[in-house]
Design a protein around this motif. Structure first.
Motif, mmCIF file in Angstrom:
data_model
loop_
_atom_site.group_PDB
_atom_site.id
_atom_site.type_symbol
_atom_site.label_atom_id
_atom_site.label_comp_id
_atom_site.label_asym_id
_atom_site.label_seq_id
_atom_site.Cartn_x
_atom_site.Cartn_y
_atom_site.Cartn_z
ATOM 1 N N ILE A 1 99.831 24.594 25.449
ATOM 2 C CA ILE A 1 99.516 25.667 26.244
ATOM 3 C C ILE A 1 100.581 26.267 27.056
ATOM 4 O O ILE A 1 101.005 27.209 27.198
ATOM 5 N N ASP A 2 101.098 25.154 27.605
ATOM 6 C CA ASP A 2 102.232 25.395 28.849
ATOM 7 C C ASP A 2 103.299 25.929 28.109
ATOM 8 O O ASP A 2 104.104 26.956 28.483
ATOM 9 N N TRP A 3 103.586 25.334 27.023
ATOM 10 C CA TRP A 3 104.923 25.624 26.237
ATOM 11 C C TRP A 3 105.055 26.991 25.559
ATOM 12 O O TRP A 3 105.792 27.544 25.465
ATOM 13 N N ARG B 1 109.019 18.347 30.638
ATOM 14 C CA ARG B 1 110.327 18.028 30.279
ATOM 15 C C ARG B 1 110.618 16.535 30.430
ATOM 16 O O ARG B 1 110.238 15.972 31.540
ATOM 17 N N ARG B 2 111.599 15.786 29.566
ATOM 18 C CA ARG B 2 111.694 14.423 30.009
ATOM 19 C C ARG B 2 113.121 14.122 29.189
ATOM 20 O O ARG B 2 113.633 14.969 28.450
ATOM 21 N N GLN C 1 107.517 26.668 35.630
ATOM 22 C CA GLN C 1 107.360 25.450 36.317
ATOM 23 C C GLN C 1 106.533 24.527 35.737
ATOM 24 O O GLN C 1 106.378 23.174 35.533
ATOM 25 N N ALA C 2 105.255 25.246 35.105
ATOM 26 C CA ALA C 2 104.314 24.728 34.572
ATOM 27 C C ALA C 2 104.865 23.898 33.073
ATOM 28 O O ALA C 2 104.680 22.691 33.022
ATOM 29 N N ALA D 1 105.138 14.525 17.618
ATOM 30 C CA ALA D 1 106.126 13.637 18.007
ATOM 31 C C ALA D 1 105.917 12.893 19.146
ATOM 32 O O ALA D 1 106.191 11.563 19.321
ATOM 33 N N ARG D 2 105.352 13.601 20.214
ATOM 34 C CA ARG D 2 105.165 12.946 21.543
ATOM 35 C C ARG D 2 103.777 12.072 21.413
ATOM 36 O O ARG D 2 103.538 11.193 22.424
ATOM 37 N N TRP D 3 102.776 12.723 20.964
ATOM 38 C CA TRP D 3 101.460 11.980 21.036
ATOM 39 C C TRP D 3 100.862 11.625 19.357
ATOM 40 O O TRP D 3 101.299 12.298 18.599
#
Lengths: 148, 86
Positions: A111-113, A147-148, A141-142, A68-70
């Motif tokens: 990978i962060d999520w 987040r937005r 934190q990564a 959805a974001r990219w």
């Protein structure tokens, strides 16, 4: 979009070849492989436990969010579970897009999520005994970065 | 209601999963279920002693203490996740 949660190892070259086979719309593929790291010789082995069903469901949700974001052409995630030793592959994330920025950013996001959302727990064996690994604040934190 | 336990919650409770056919009296959300389970004492009391270390899911989605639960739900308790990469 394809997600596999499996005990078996995966062949990175084969997965990549399958991923791009027959595609002419892809301008770039980002690929991340996570491996078991021996921390100063401490970790002899680790066992990844997971929550069958929820794992696939959460990874699907993270992948859907990435799409959805990219502007992605394709996305592939493989995550292993079971007993693994240093040097073993644990996870593969591949993203394909027309342009490099979407491929690289979405791969990093995934990978962060995965680290904070996918229900896996690590049990480490070392010379001094075995223990369940505690979650790290730095992983949160990564993930928060996105987040937005 | 099916209740699942993972990682050290499984070790402490001594159970991977259990069936609780009906909602216990006064239990309508995740937090109340934790109170009820901890009230069993022994390994259950130990597993839920520090609630800050326990995460929950209802029907395979992350849940909070005030998330409502129903008799047919699948409820899971586990520590914060530690995915296996980098």
């Amino acid at each position: 979009m394809s997600v596999s949660v499996q005990r078996e190892d995966f062949d990175v070259g084969l997965e990549y070849a399958r991923f791009v086979a027959g595609r002419t719309d892809v301008g770039g593929v980002a690929l991340f492989v996570g491996q078991v790291r021996a921390e100063s010789g401490q970790v002899a082995a680790m066992t990844l436990e997971h929550y069958p069903g929820m794992t696939e469901r959460q990874i699907d949700a993270i992948a859907a969010e990435a799409r959805a974001r990219w502007a992605l052409d394709a996305c592939r995630v493989i995550h292993r579970y079971g007993r693994l030793v240093p040097g073993d592959r644990i996870v593969l994330v591949m993203t394909a897009a027309s342009h490099r920025q979407a491929a690289l950013e979405s791969c990093h996001f995934l990978i962060d999520w995965l680290k904070t959302k996918a229900p896996f727990w690590k049990y480490e064996e070392s010379e001094t005994g075995a223990r369940w690994v505690e979650a790290k604040e730095t992983d949160d934190q990564a993930a928060q970065r996105w987040r937005r | 209601m099916k209740i699942l336990y993972f990682a050290w919650l499984k070790t402490k409770t001594g159970l991977g999963e259990e069936d609780v056919p009906q909602l216990p009296a006064g239990v309508t959300n995740v937090g109340q279920l934790i109170d009820w389970l901890a009230g069993r004492g022994g390994g259950f009391a130990e597993a839920f002693a520090n609630r800050g270390l326990v995460r929950a899911a209802v029907n395979q989605d992350y849940a909070q203490p005030d998330t409502p639960i129903r008799a047919g739900d699948e409820i899971a308790f586990f520590p914060p996740v530690t995915g296996g990469v980098g």
